[in-house]
Design an enzyme around this catalytic site. Structure first.
Site, PDB file in Angstrom:
ATOM      1  N   SER A   1       0.852  -1.189   0.000  1.00  0.00           N
ATOM      2  CA  SER A   1       0.000   0.000   0.000  1.00  0.00           C
ATOM      3  C   SER A   1       0.890   1.242   0.000  1.00  0.00           C
ATOM      4  O   SER A   1       1.649   1.439  -0.942  1.00  0.00           O
ATOM      5  CB  SER A   1      -0.946  -0.024   1.205  1.00  0.00           C
ATOM      6  OG  SER A   1      -1.838   1.071   1.169  1.00  0.00           O
ATOM      7  N   THR A   2       0.830   2.065   1.051  1.00  0.00           N
ATOM      8  CA  THR A   2       1.615   3.294   1.100  1.00  0.00           C
ATOM      9  C   THR A   2       3.110   2.995   0.926  1.00  0.00           C
ATOM     10  O   THR A   2       3.678   2.221   1.684  1.00  0.00           O
ATOM     11  CB  THR A   2       1.392   4.004   2.442  1.00  0.00           C
ATOM     12  OG1 THR A   2       0.002   4.226   2.631  1.00  0.00           O
ATOM     13  CG2 THR A   2       2.130   5.331   2.483  1.00  0.00           C
TER      14      THR A   2
ATOM     15  N   HIS B   1      -2.790  -1.270  -3.156  1.00  0.00           N
ATOM     16  CA  HIS B   1      -3.956  -0.404  -2.965  1.00  0.00           C
ATOM     17  C   HIS B   1      -3.849   0.795  -3.904  1.00  0.00           C
ATOM     18  O   HIS B   1      -3.054   1.702  -3.678  1.00  0.00           O
ATOM     19  CB  HIS B   1      -4.029   0.087  -1.517  1.00  0.00           C
ATOM     20  CG  HIS B   1      -4.249  -1.015  -0.524  1.00  0.00           C
ATOM     21  ND1 HIS B   1      -3.988  -0.865   0.821  1.00  0.00           N
ATOM     22  CD2 HIS B   1      -4.716  -2.274  -0.669  1.00  0.00           C
ATOM     23  CE1 HIS B   1      -4.291  -1.980   1.453  1.00  0.00           C
ATOM     24  NE2 HIS B   1      -4.728  -2.857   0.571  1.00  0.00           N
TER      25      HIS B   1
ATOM     26  N   MET C   1      -0.134   1.178   5.011  1.00  0.00           N
ATOM     27  CA  MET C   1      -0.893   1.650   6.160  1.00  0.00           C
ATOM     28  C   MET C   1      -2.016   0.670   6.466  1.00  0.00           C
ATOM     29  O   MET C   1      -2.589   0.059   5.562  1.00  0.00           O
ATOM     30  CB  MET C   1      -1.466   3.029   5.828  1.00  0.00           C
ATOM     31  CG  MET C   1      -2.134   3.743   6.968  1.00  0.00           C
ATOM     32  SD  MET C   1      -2.623   5.422   6.450  1.00  0.00           S
ATOM     33  CE  MET C   1      -3.792   5.053   5.149  1.00  0.00           C
TER      34      MET C   1
ATOM     35  N   ASP D   1      -4.379  -4.614   6.322  1.00  0.00           N
ATOM     36  CA  ASP D   1      -4.792  -5.509   5.245  1.00  0.00           C
ATOM     37  C   ASP D   1      -3.672  -6.513   4.975  1.00  0.00           C
ATOM     38  O   ASP D   1      -2.505  -6.132   4.878  1.00  0.00           O
ATOM     39  CB  ASP D   1      -5.103  -4.710   3.978  1.00  0.00           C
ATOM     40  CG  ASP D   1      -5.688  -5.573   2.875  1.00  0.00           C
ATOM     41  OD1 ASP D   1      -6.317  -6.604   3.186  1.00  0.00           O
ATOM     42  OD2 ASP D   1      -5.516  -5.215   1.701  1.00  0.00           O
TER      43      ASP D   1
END
Length: 351
Positions: free
Chosen positions: A164-165, A191, A284, A287
């Protein structure tokens, strides 16, 4: 603990006011300044010393990309959230911004929907990022999972990666570091919204021997291919008589995400079992935690990116702190794990 100091940079006065009002709603955050372009923002960075920065891409005088280049030149290290448009041009500029050092991004509201809905979406996407990036916490100690020993003669047949991030840069580094002779297919859930994932796949495809594509429903999983979950669709796998195929669906988001890592990990654990390898990169939230437990229970090893090299140690930290990770490694270490854990014959790429 003092509030996280935020500098808001956008050429539109109405957007500066909107973002400032949204940020002011959070007691953990404080707007310490605003700027209409990058040149003024660079001056204010030294004046107000923010913990985190929101940065528009398209601005007069000095745009967001020029600002990031100048920050890199001056060695100004402030976590930065880009504010970009949900278009092909906006996606390309956002990926350029991430490559220049931006930490994450939030897409601007489109012209559809009500103002209240648009405001709520920006609030829900922006505030957690500012809190996470503006106050990096020292990770707690995490126990390592006992080393997985595969049954004699078994080998890993798929690598499943969640991120993600900070993920786009970590994925670029990871894919670039893999040996050309590695033919094991790789599944990735990053993401990202639609448009962005297609562009990211094309950029990753240009890196080396593996063919990186946005996943399509019903396609057979092939050697030397990397499949990236498309925005707004969960990516899973299903066993058929003639092989393993990809499946896409728009079932409800999980962990507030679609695509989400958990559905992919669950399906990989069900289809491949201990013949799979799970990797959780920077990101972040949590998940991938539930899916990593499925992989672990199926006998598959799971590795996570370490805190020092992660932009945010949320997703990998959750897996590590649950005792599900074999080890915490920087990206180059994870690439070595893939190369060593997934032996592949020297064969011509199936590209």
């Amino acid at each position: 603990m003092p509030p996280i100091r935020v500098l808001v940079v956008d050429d539109a006065a109405v957007m500066r006011r909107l973002l400032s009002d949204i940020i002011a709603e959070d007691p953990e955050l404080e707007v310490v300044g605003t700027a209409p372009n990058g040149r003024i923002a660079l001056d204010k960075l030294t004046q107000v010393q923010p913990d985190v920065l929101t940065l528009d891409i398209e601005m007069p005088v000095m745009d967001g990309l020029e600002t990031l280049r100048e920050m890199r030149e001056r060695r100004i290290r402030v976590p930065t959230v880009m504010f970009s448009t949900l278009t092909a041009q906006g996606a390309a500029a956002t990926l350029d911004a991430l490559a220049l050092g931006a930490s994450d991004y939030v897409t601007k509201p489109s012209n559809t929907g009500s103002f209240a809905e648009s405001r709520a979406r920006v609030r829900d996407e922006l505030l957690p990022r500012l809190r996470s990036l503006g106050r990096r916490l020292v990770p707690s100690a995490a126990s390592l999972r006992p080393a997985v020993r595969r049954p004699g003669g078994s080998r890993c047949e798929v690598v499943a990666i969640g991120s993600s991030t900070g993920g786009p840069n970590a994925l670029t580094e990871l894919i670039s570091a893999l040996p050309d002779q590695l033919t094991t297919p790789i599944l990735i859930t990053q993401h990202m919204p639609p448009v962005f994932t297609g562009l990211l796949a094309r950029r990753l495809d240009a890196l080396g021997a593996r063919h990186v594509v946005e996943a399509e429903h019903g396609v057979t999983v092939l050697p030397s291919h990397v499949y990236l979950a498309p925005g707004d669709h969960h990516l899973t796998v299903r066993q058929r008589a003639d092989g393993v195929v990809l499946e896409l669906d728009q079932r409800p988001p999980e962990n507030s995400c679609r695509p989400a890592v958990d559905p992919m990990f669950r399906s990989v654990a069900s289809v491949y079992g201990d013949r799979s390898l799970g990797i959780v990169l920077t990101g972040m939230g949590h998940d991938g935690l539930a899916g990593a437990r499925w992989l672990a229970e199926a006998g598959a090893p799971v590795y996570v990116q370490d805190p020092a090299s992660s932009v945010v140690w949320g997703m990998p930290g959750a897996v590590a702190e649950a005792g599900l990770a074999q080890d915490q490694l920087p990206v180059e270490g994870l690439a070595a794990v893939i190369a060593a854990t997934v032996p592949a014959p020297l064969a011509r790429s199936a590209r």
